[in-house]
Design a protein around this motif. Structure first.
Motif, PDB file in Angstrom:
ATOM      1  N   MET A  25     -12.277 -12.915   2.580  1.00  4.79           N
ATOM      2  CA  MET A  25     -13.021 -14.066   2.054  1.00  4.79           C
ATOM      3  C   MET A  25     -12.120 -15.138   2.011  1.00  4.79           C
ATOM      4  O   MET A  25     -12.691 -16.048   1.800  1.00  4.79           O
ATOM      5  N   ILE A  26     -10.864 -14.860   1.536  1.00  8.19           N
ATOM      6  CA  ILE A  26      -9.887 -16.170   1.319  1.00  8.19           C
ATOM      7  C   ILE A  26      -9.942 -17.047   2.618  1.00  8.19           C
ATOM      8  O   ILE A  26      -9.996 -18.204   2.564  1.00  8.19           O
ATOM      9  N   LEU A  27      -9.641 -16.451   3.623  1.00  9.39           N
ATOM     10  CA  LEU A  27      -9.159 -16.984   5.135  1.00  9.39           C
ATOM     11  C   LEU A  27     -10.490 -17.871   5.555  1.00  9.39           C
ATOM     12  O   LEU A  27     -10.451 -18.832   6.191  1.00  9.39           O
ATOM     13  N   THR A  28     -11.720 -16.954   5.634  1.00  7.51           N
ATOM     14  CA  THR A  28     -12.847 -17.662   6.120  1.00  7.51           C
ATOM     15  C   THR A  28     -13.737 -18.637   5.153  1.00  7.51           C
ATOM     16  O   THR A  28     -14.394 -19.131   5.702  1.00  7.51           O
ATOM     17  N   GLY A  29     -13.379 -18.340   3.866  1.00  7.11           N
ATOM     18  CA  GLY A  29     -14.456 -19.121   2.998  1.00  7.11           C
ATOM     19  C   GLY A  29     -15.677 -18.632   3.136  1.00  7.11           C
ATOM     20  O   GLY A  29     -16.610 -19.464   2.576  1.00  7.11           O
ATOM     21  N   ASP A  30     -16.154 -17.632   3.504  1.00  9.26           N
ATOM     22  CA  ASP A  30     -17.286 -17.143   3.692  1.00  9.26           C
ATOM     23  C   ASP A  30     -17.651 -16.025   2.424  1.00  9.26           C
ATOM     24  O   ASP A  30     -17.186 -14.740   2.398  1.00  9.26           O
ATOM     25  N   ALA A  31     -18.577 -16.200   1.931  1.00 12.40           N
ATOM     26  CA  ALA A  31     -19.003 -15.633   0.403  1.00 12.40           C
ATOM     27  C   ALA A  31     -19.898 -14.597   0.907  1.00 12.40           C
ATOM     28  O   ALA A  31     -20.221 -13.391   0.178  1.00 12.40           O
ATOM     29  N   GLY A  32     -20.520 -14.521   2.146  1.00 19.47           N
ATOM     30  CA  GLY A  32     -21.660 -13.494   2.477  1.00 19.47           C
ATOM     31  C   GLY A  32     -21.017 -12.297   2.797  1.00 19.47           C
ATOM     32  O   GLY A  32     -21.655 -11.425   2.915  1.00 19.47           O
ATOM     33  N   VAL A  33     -19.794 -11.983   2.645  1.00 21.18           N
ATOM     34  CA  VAL A  33     -19.168 -10.758   2.710  1.00 21.18           C
ATOM     35  C   VAL A  33     -19.289  -9.774   1.759  1.00 21.18           C
ATOM     36  O   VAL A  33     -19.619  -8.704   1.895  1.00 21.18           O
ATOM     37  N   MET A  34     -19.516 -10.360   0.409  1.00 19.60           N
ATOM     38  CA  MET A  34     -19.652  -9.558  -0.667  1.00 19.60           C
ATOM     39  C   MET A  34     -21.109  -9.812  -1.260  1.00 19.60           C
ATOM     40  O   MET A  34     -21.492  -9.412  -2.212  1.00 19.60           O
ATOM     41  N   ARG A  35     -22.009 -10.598  -0.484  1.00 22.67           N
ATOM     42  CA  ARG A  35     -23.014 -11.261  -1.092  1.00 22.67           C
ATOM     43  C   ARG A  35     -24.260 -10.822  -0.068  1.00 22.67           C
ATOM     44  O   ARG A  35     -24.179 -10.702   1.284  1.00 22.67           O
ATOM     45  N   ARG A  36     -25.611 -10.312  -0.555  1.00 20.93           N
ATOM     46  CA  ARG A  36     -26.578 -10.230   0.238  1.00 20.93           C
ATOM     47  C   ARG A  36     -27.115 -11.313   1.085  1.00 20.93           C
ATOM     48  O   ARG A  36     -26.726 -12.704   0.699  1.00 20.93           O
ATOM     49  N   ASN A  37     -27.574 -11.429   2.196  1.00 24.14           N
ATOM     50  CA  ASN A  37     -28.089 -12.539   3.014  1.00 24.14           C
ATOM     51  C   ASN A  37     -29.203 -13.129   2.222  1.00 24.14           C
ATOM     52  O   ASN A  37     -29.297 -14.250   2.600  1.00 24.14           O
ATOM     53  N   SER A  38     -29.908 -12.487   1.506  1.00 23.87           N
ATOM     54  CA  SER A  38     -31.135 -12.997   0.769  1.00 23.87           C
ATOM     55  C   SER A  38     -30.993 -13.751  -0.319  1.00 23.87           C
ATOM     56  O   SER A  38     -31.775 -14.167  -1.131  1.00 23.87           O
TER      57      SER A  38
END
Length: 101
Positions: A25-38
């Motif tokens: 999460m920190i390196l990619t800046g992608d919060a979708g790892v821990m959240r639903r796509n919807s």
């Protein structure tokens, strides 16, 4: 060594997975790892991922500490992980209110 793996193996495995996702999460800046796509869009996805990654890493450290404490006293280990869950949950709620949808 076998006793350590038998008693603390699951918490160490969970800690390793949490550590992986926190760093990701920190390196990619992608919060979708821990959240639903919807889920609803975030106010600031980069900050959410950065702060969320830190909290997930704190949870991973708590899981590792629980694994070590399991060798000495199971009740202390359970109390420690409950305390870590409570603290991380409160901090996550605060972070979600600040950067979340």
């Amino acid at each position: 060594m076998n006793v350590f793996i038998e008693q603390a193996g699951m918490s160490l495995l969970v800690g390793a997975l949490l550590l992986y996702y926190g760093i990701r999460m920190i390196l990619t800046g992608d919060a979708g790892v821990m959240r639903r796509n919807s889920a609803q869009p975030l106010k600031d996805e980069k900050q959410y991922a950065k702060e969320g990654g830190k909290l997930v890493i704190i949870m991973a450290i708590g899981s590792f500490v629980m694994g070590i404490l399991m060798l000495f006293n199971v009740y202390v280990a359970i109390a420690e992980i409950c305390l870590v869950l409570l603290v991380v949950g409160c901090l996550w709620k605060s972070m979600n209110g600040k950067y979340g949808a």
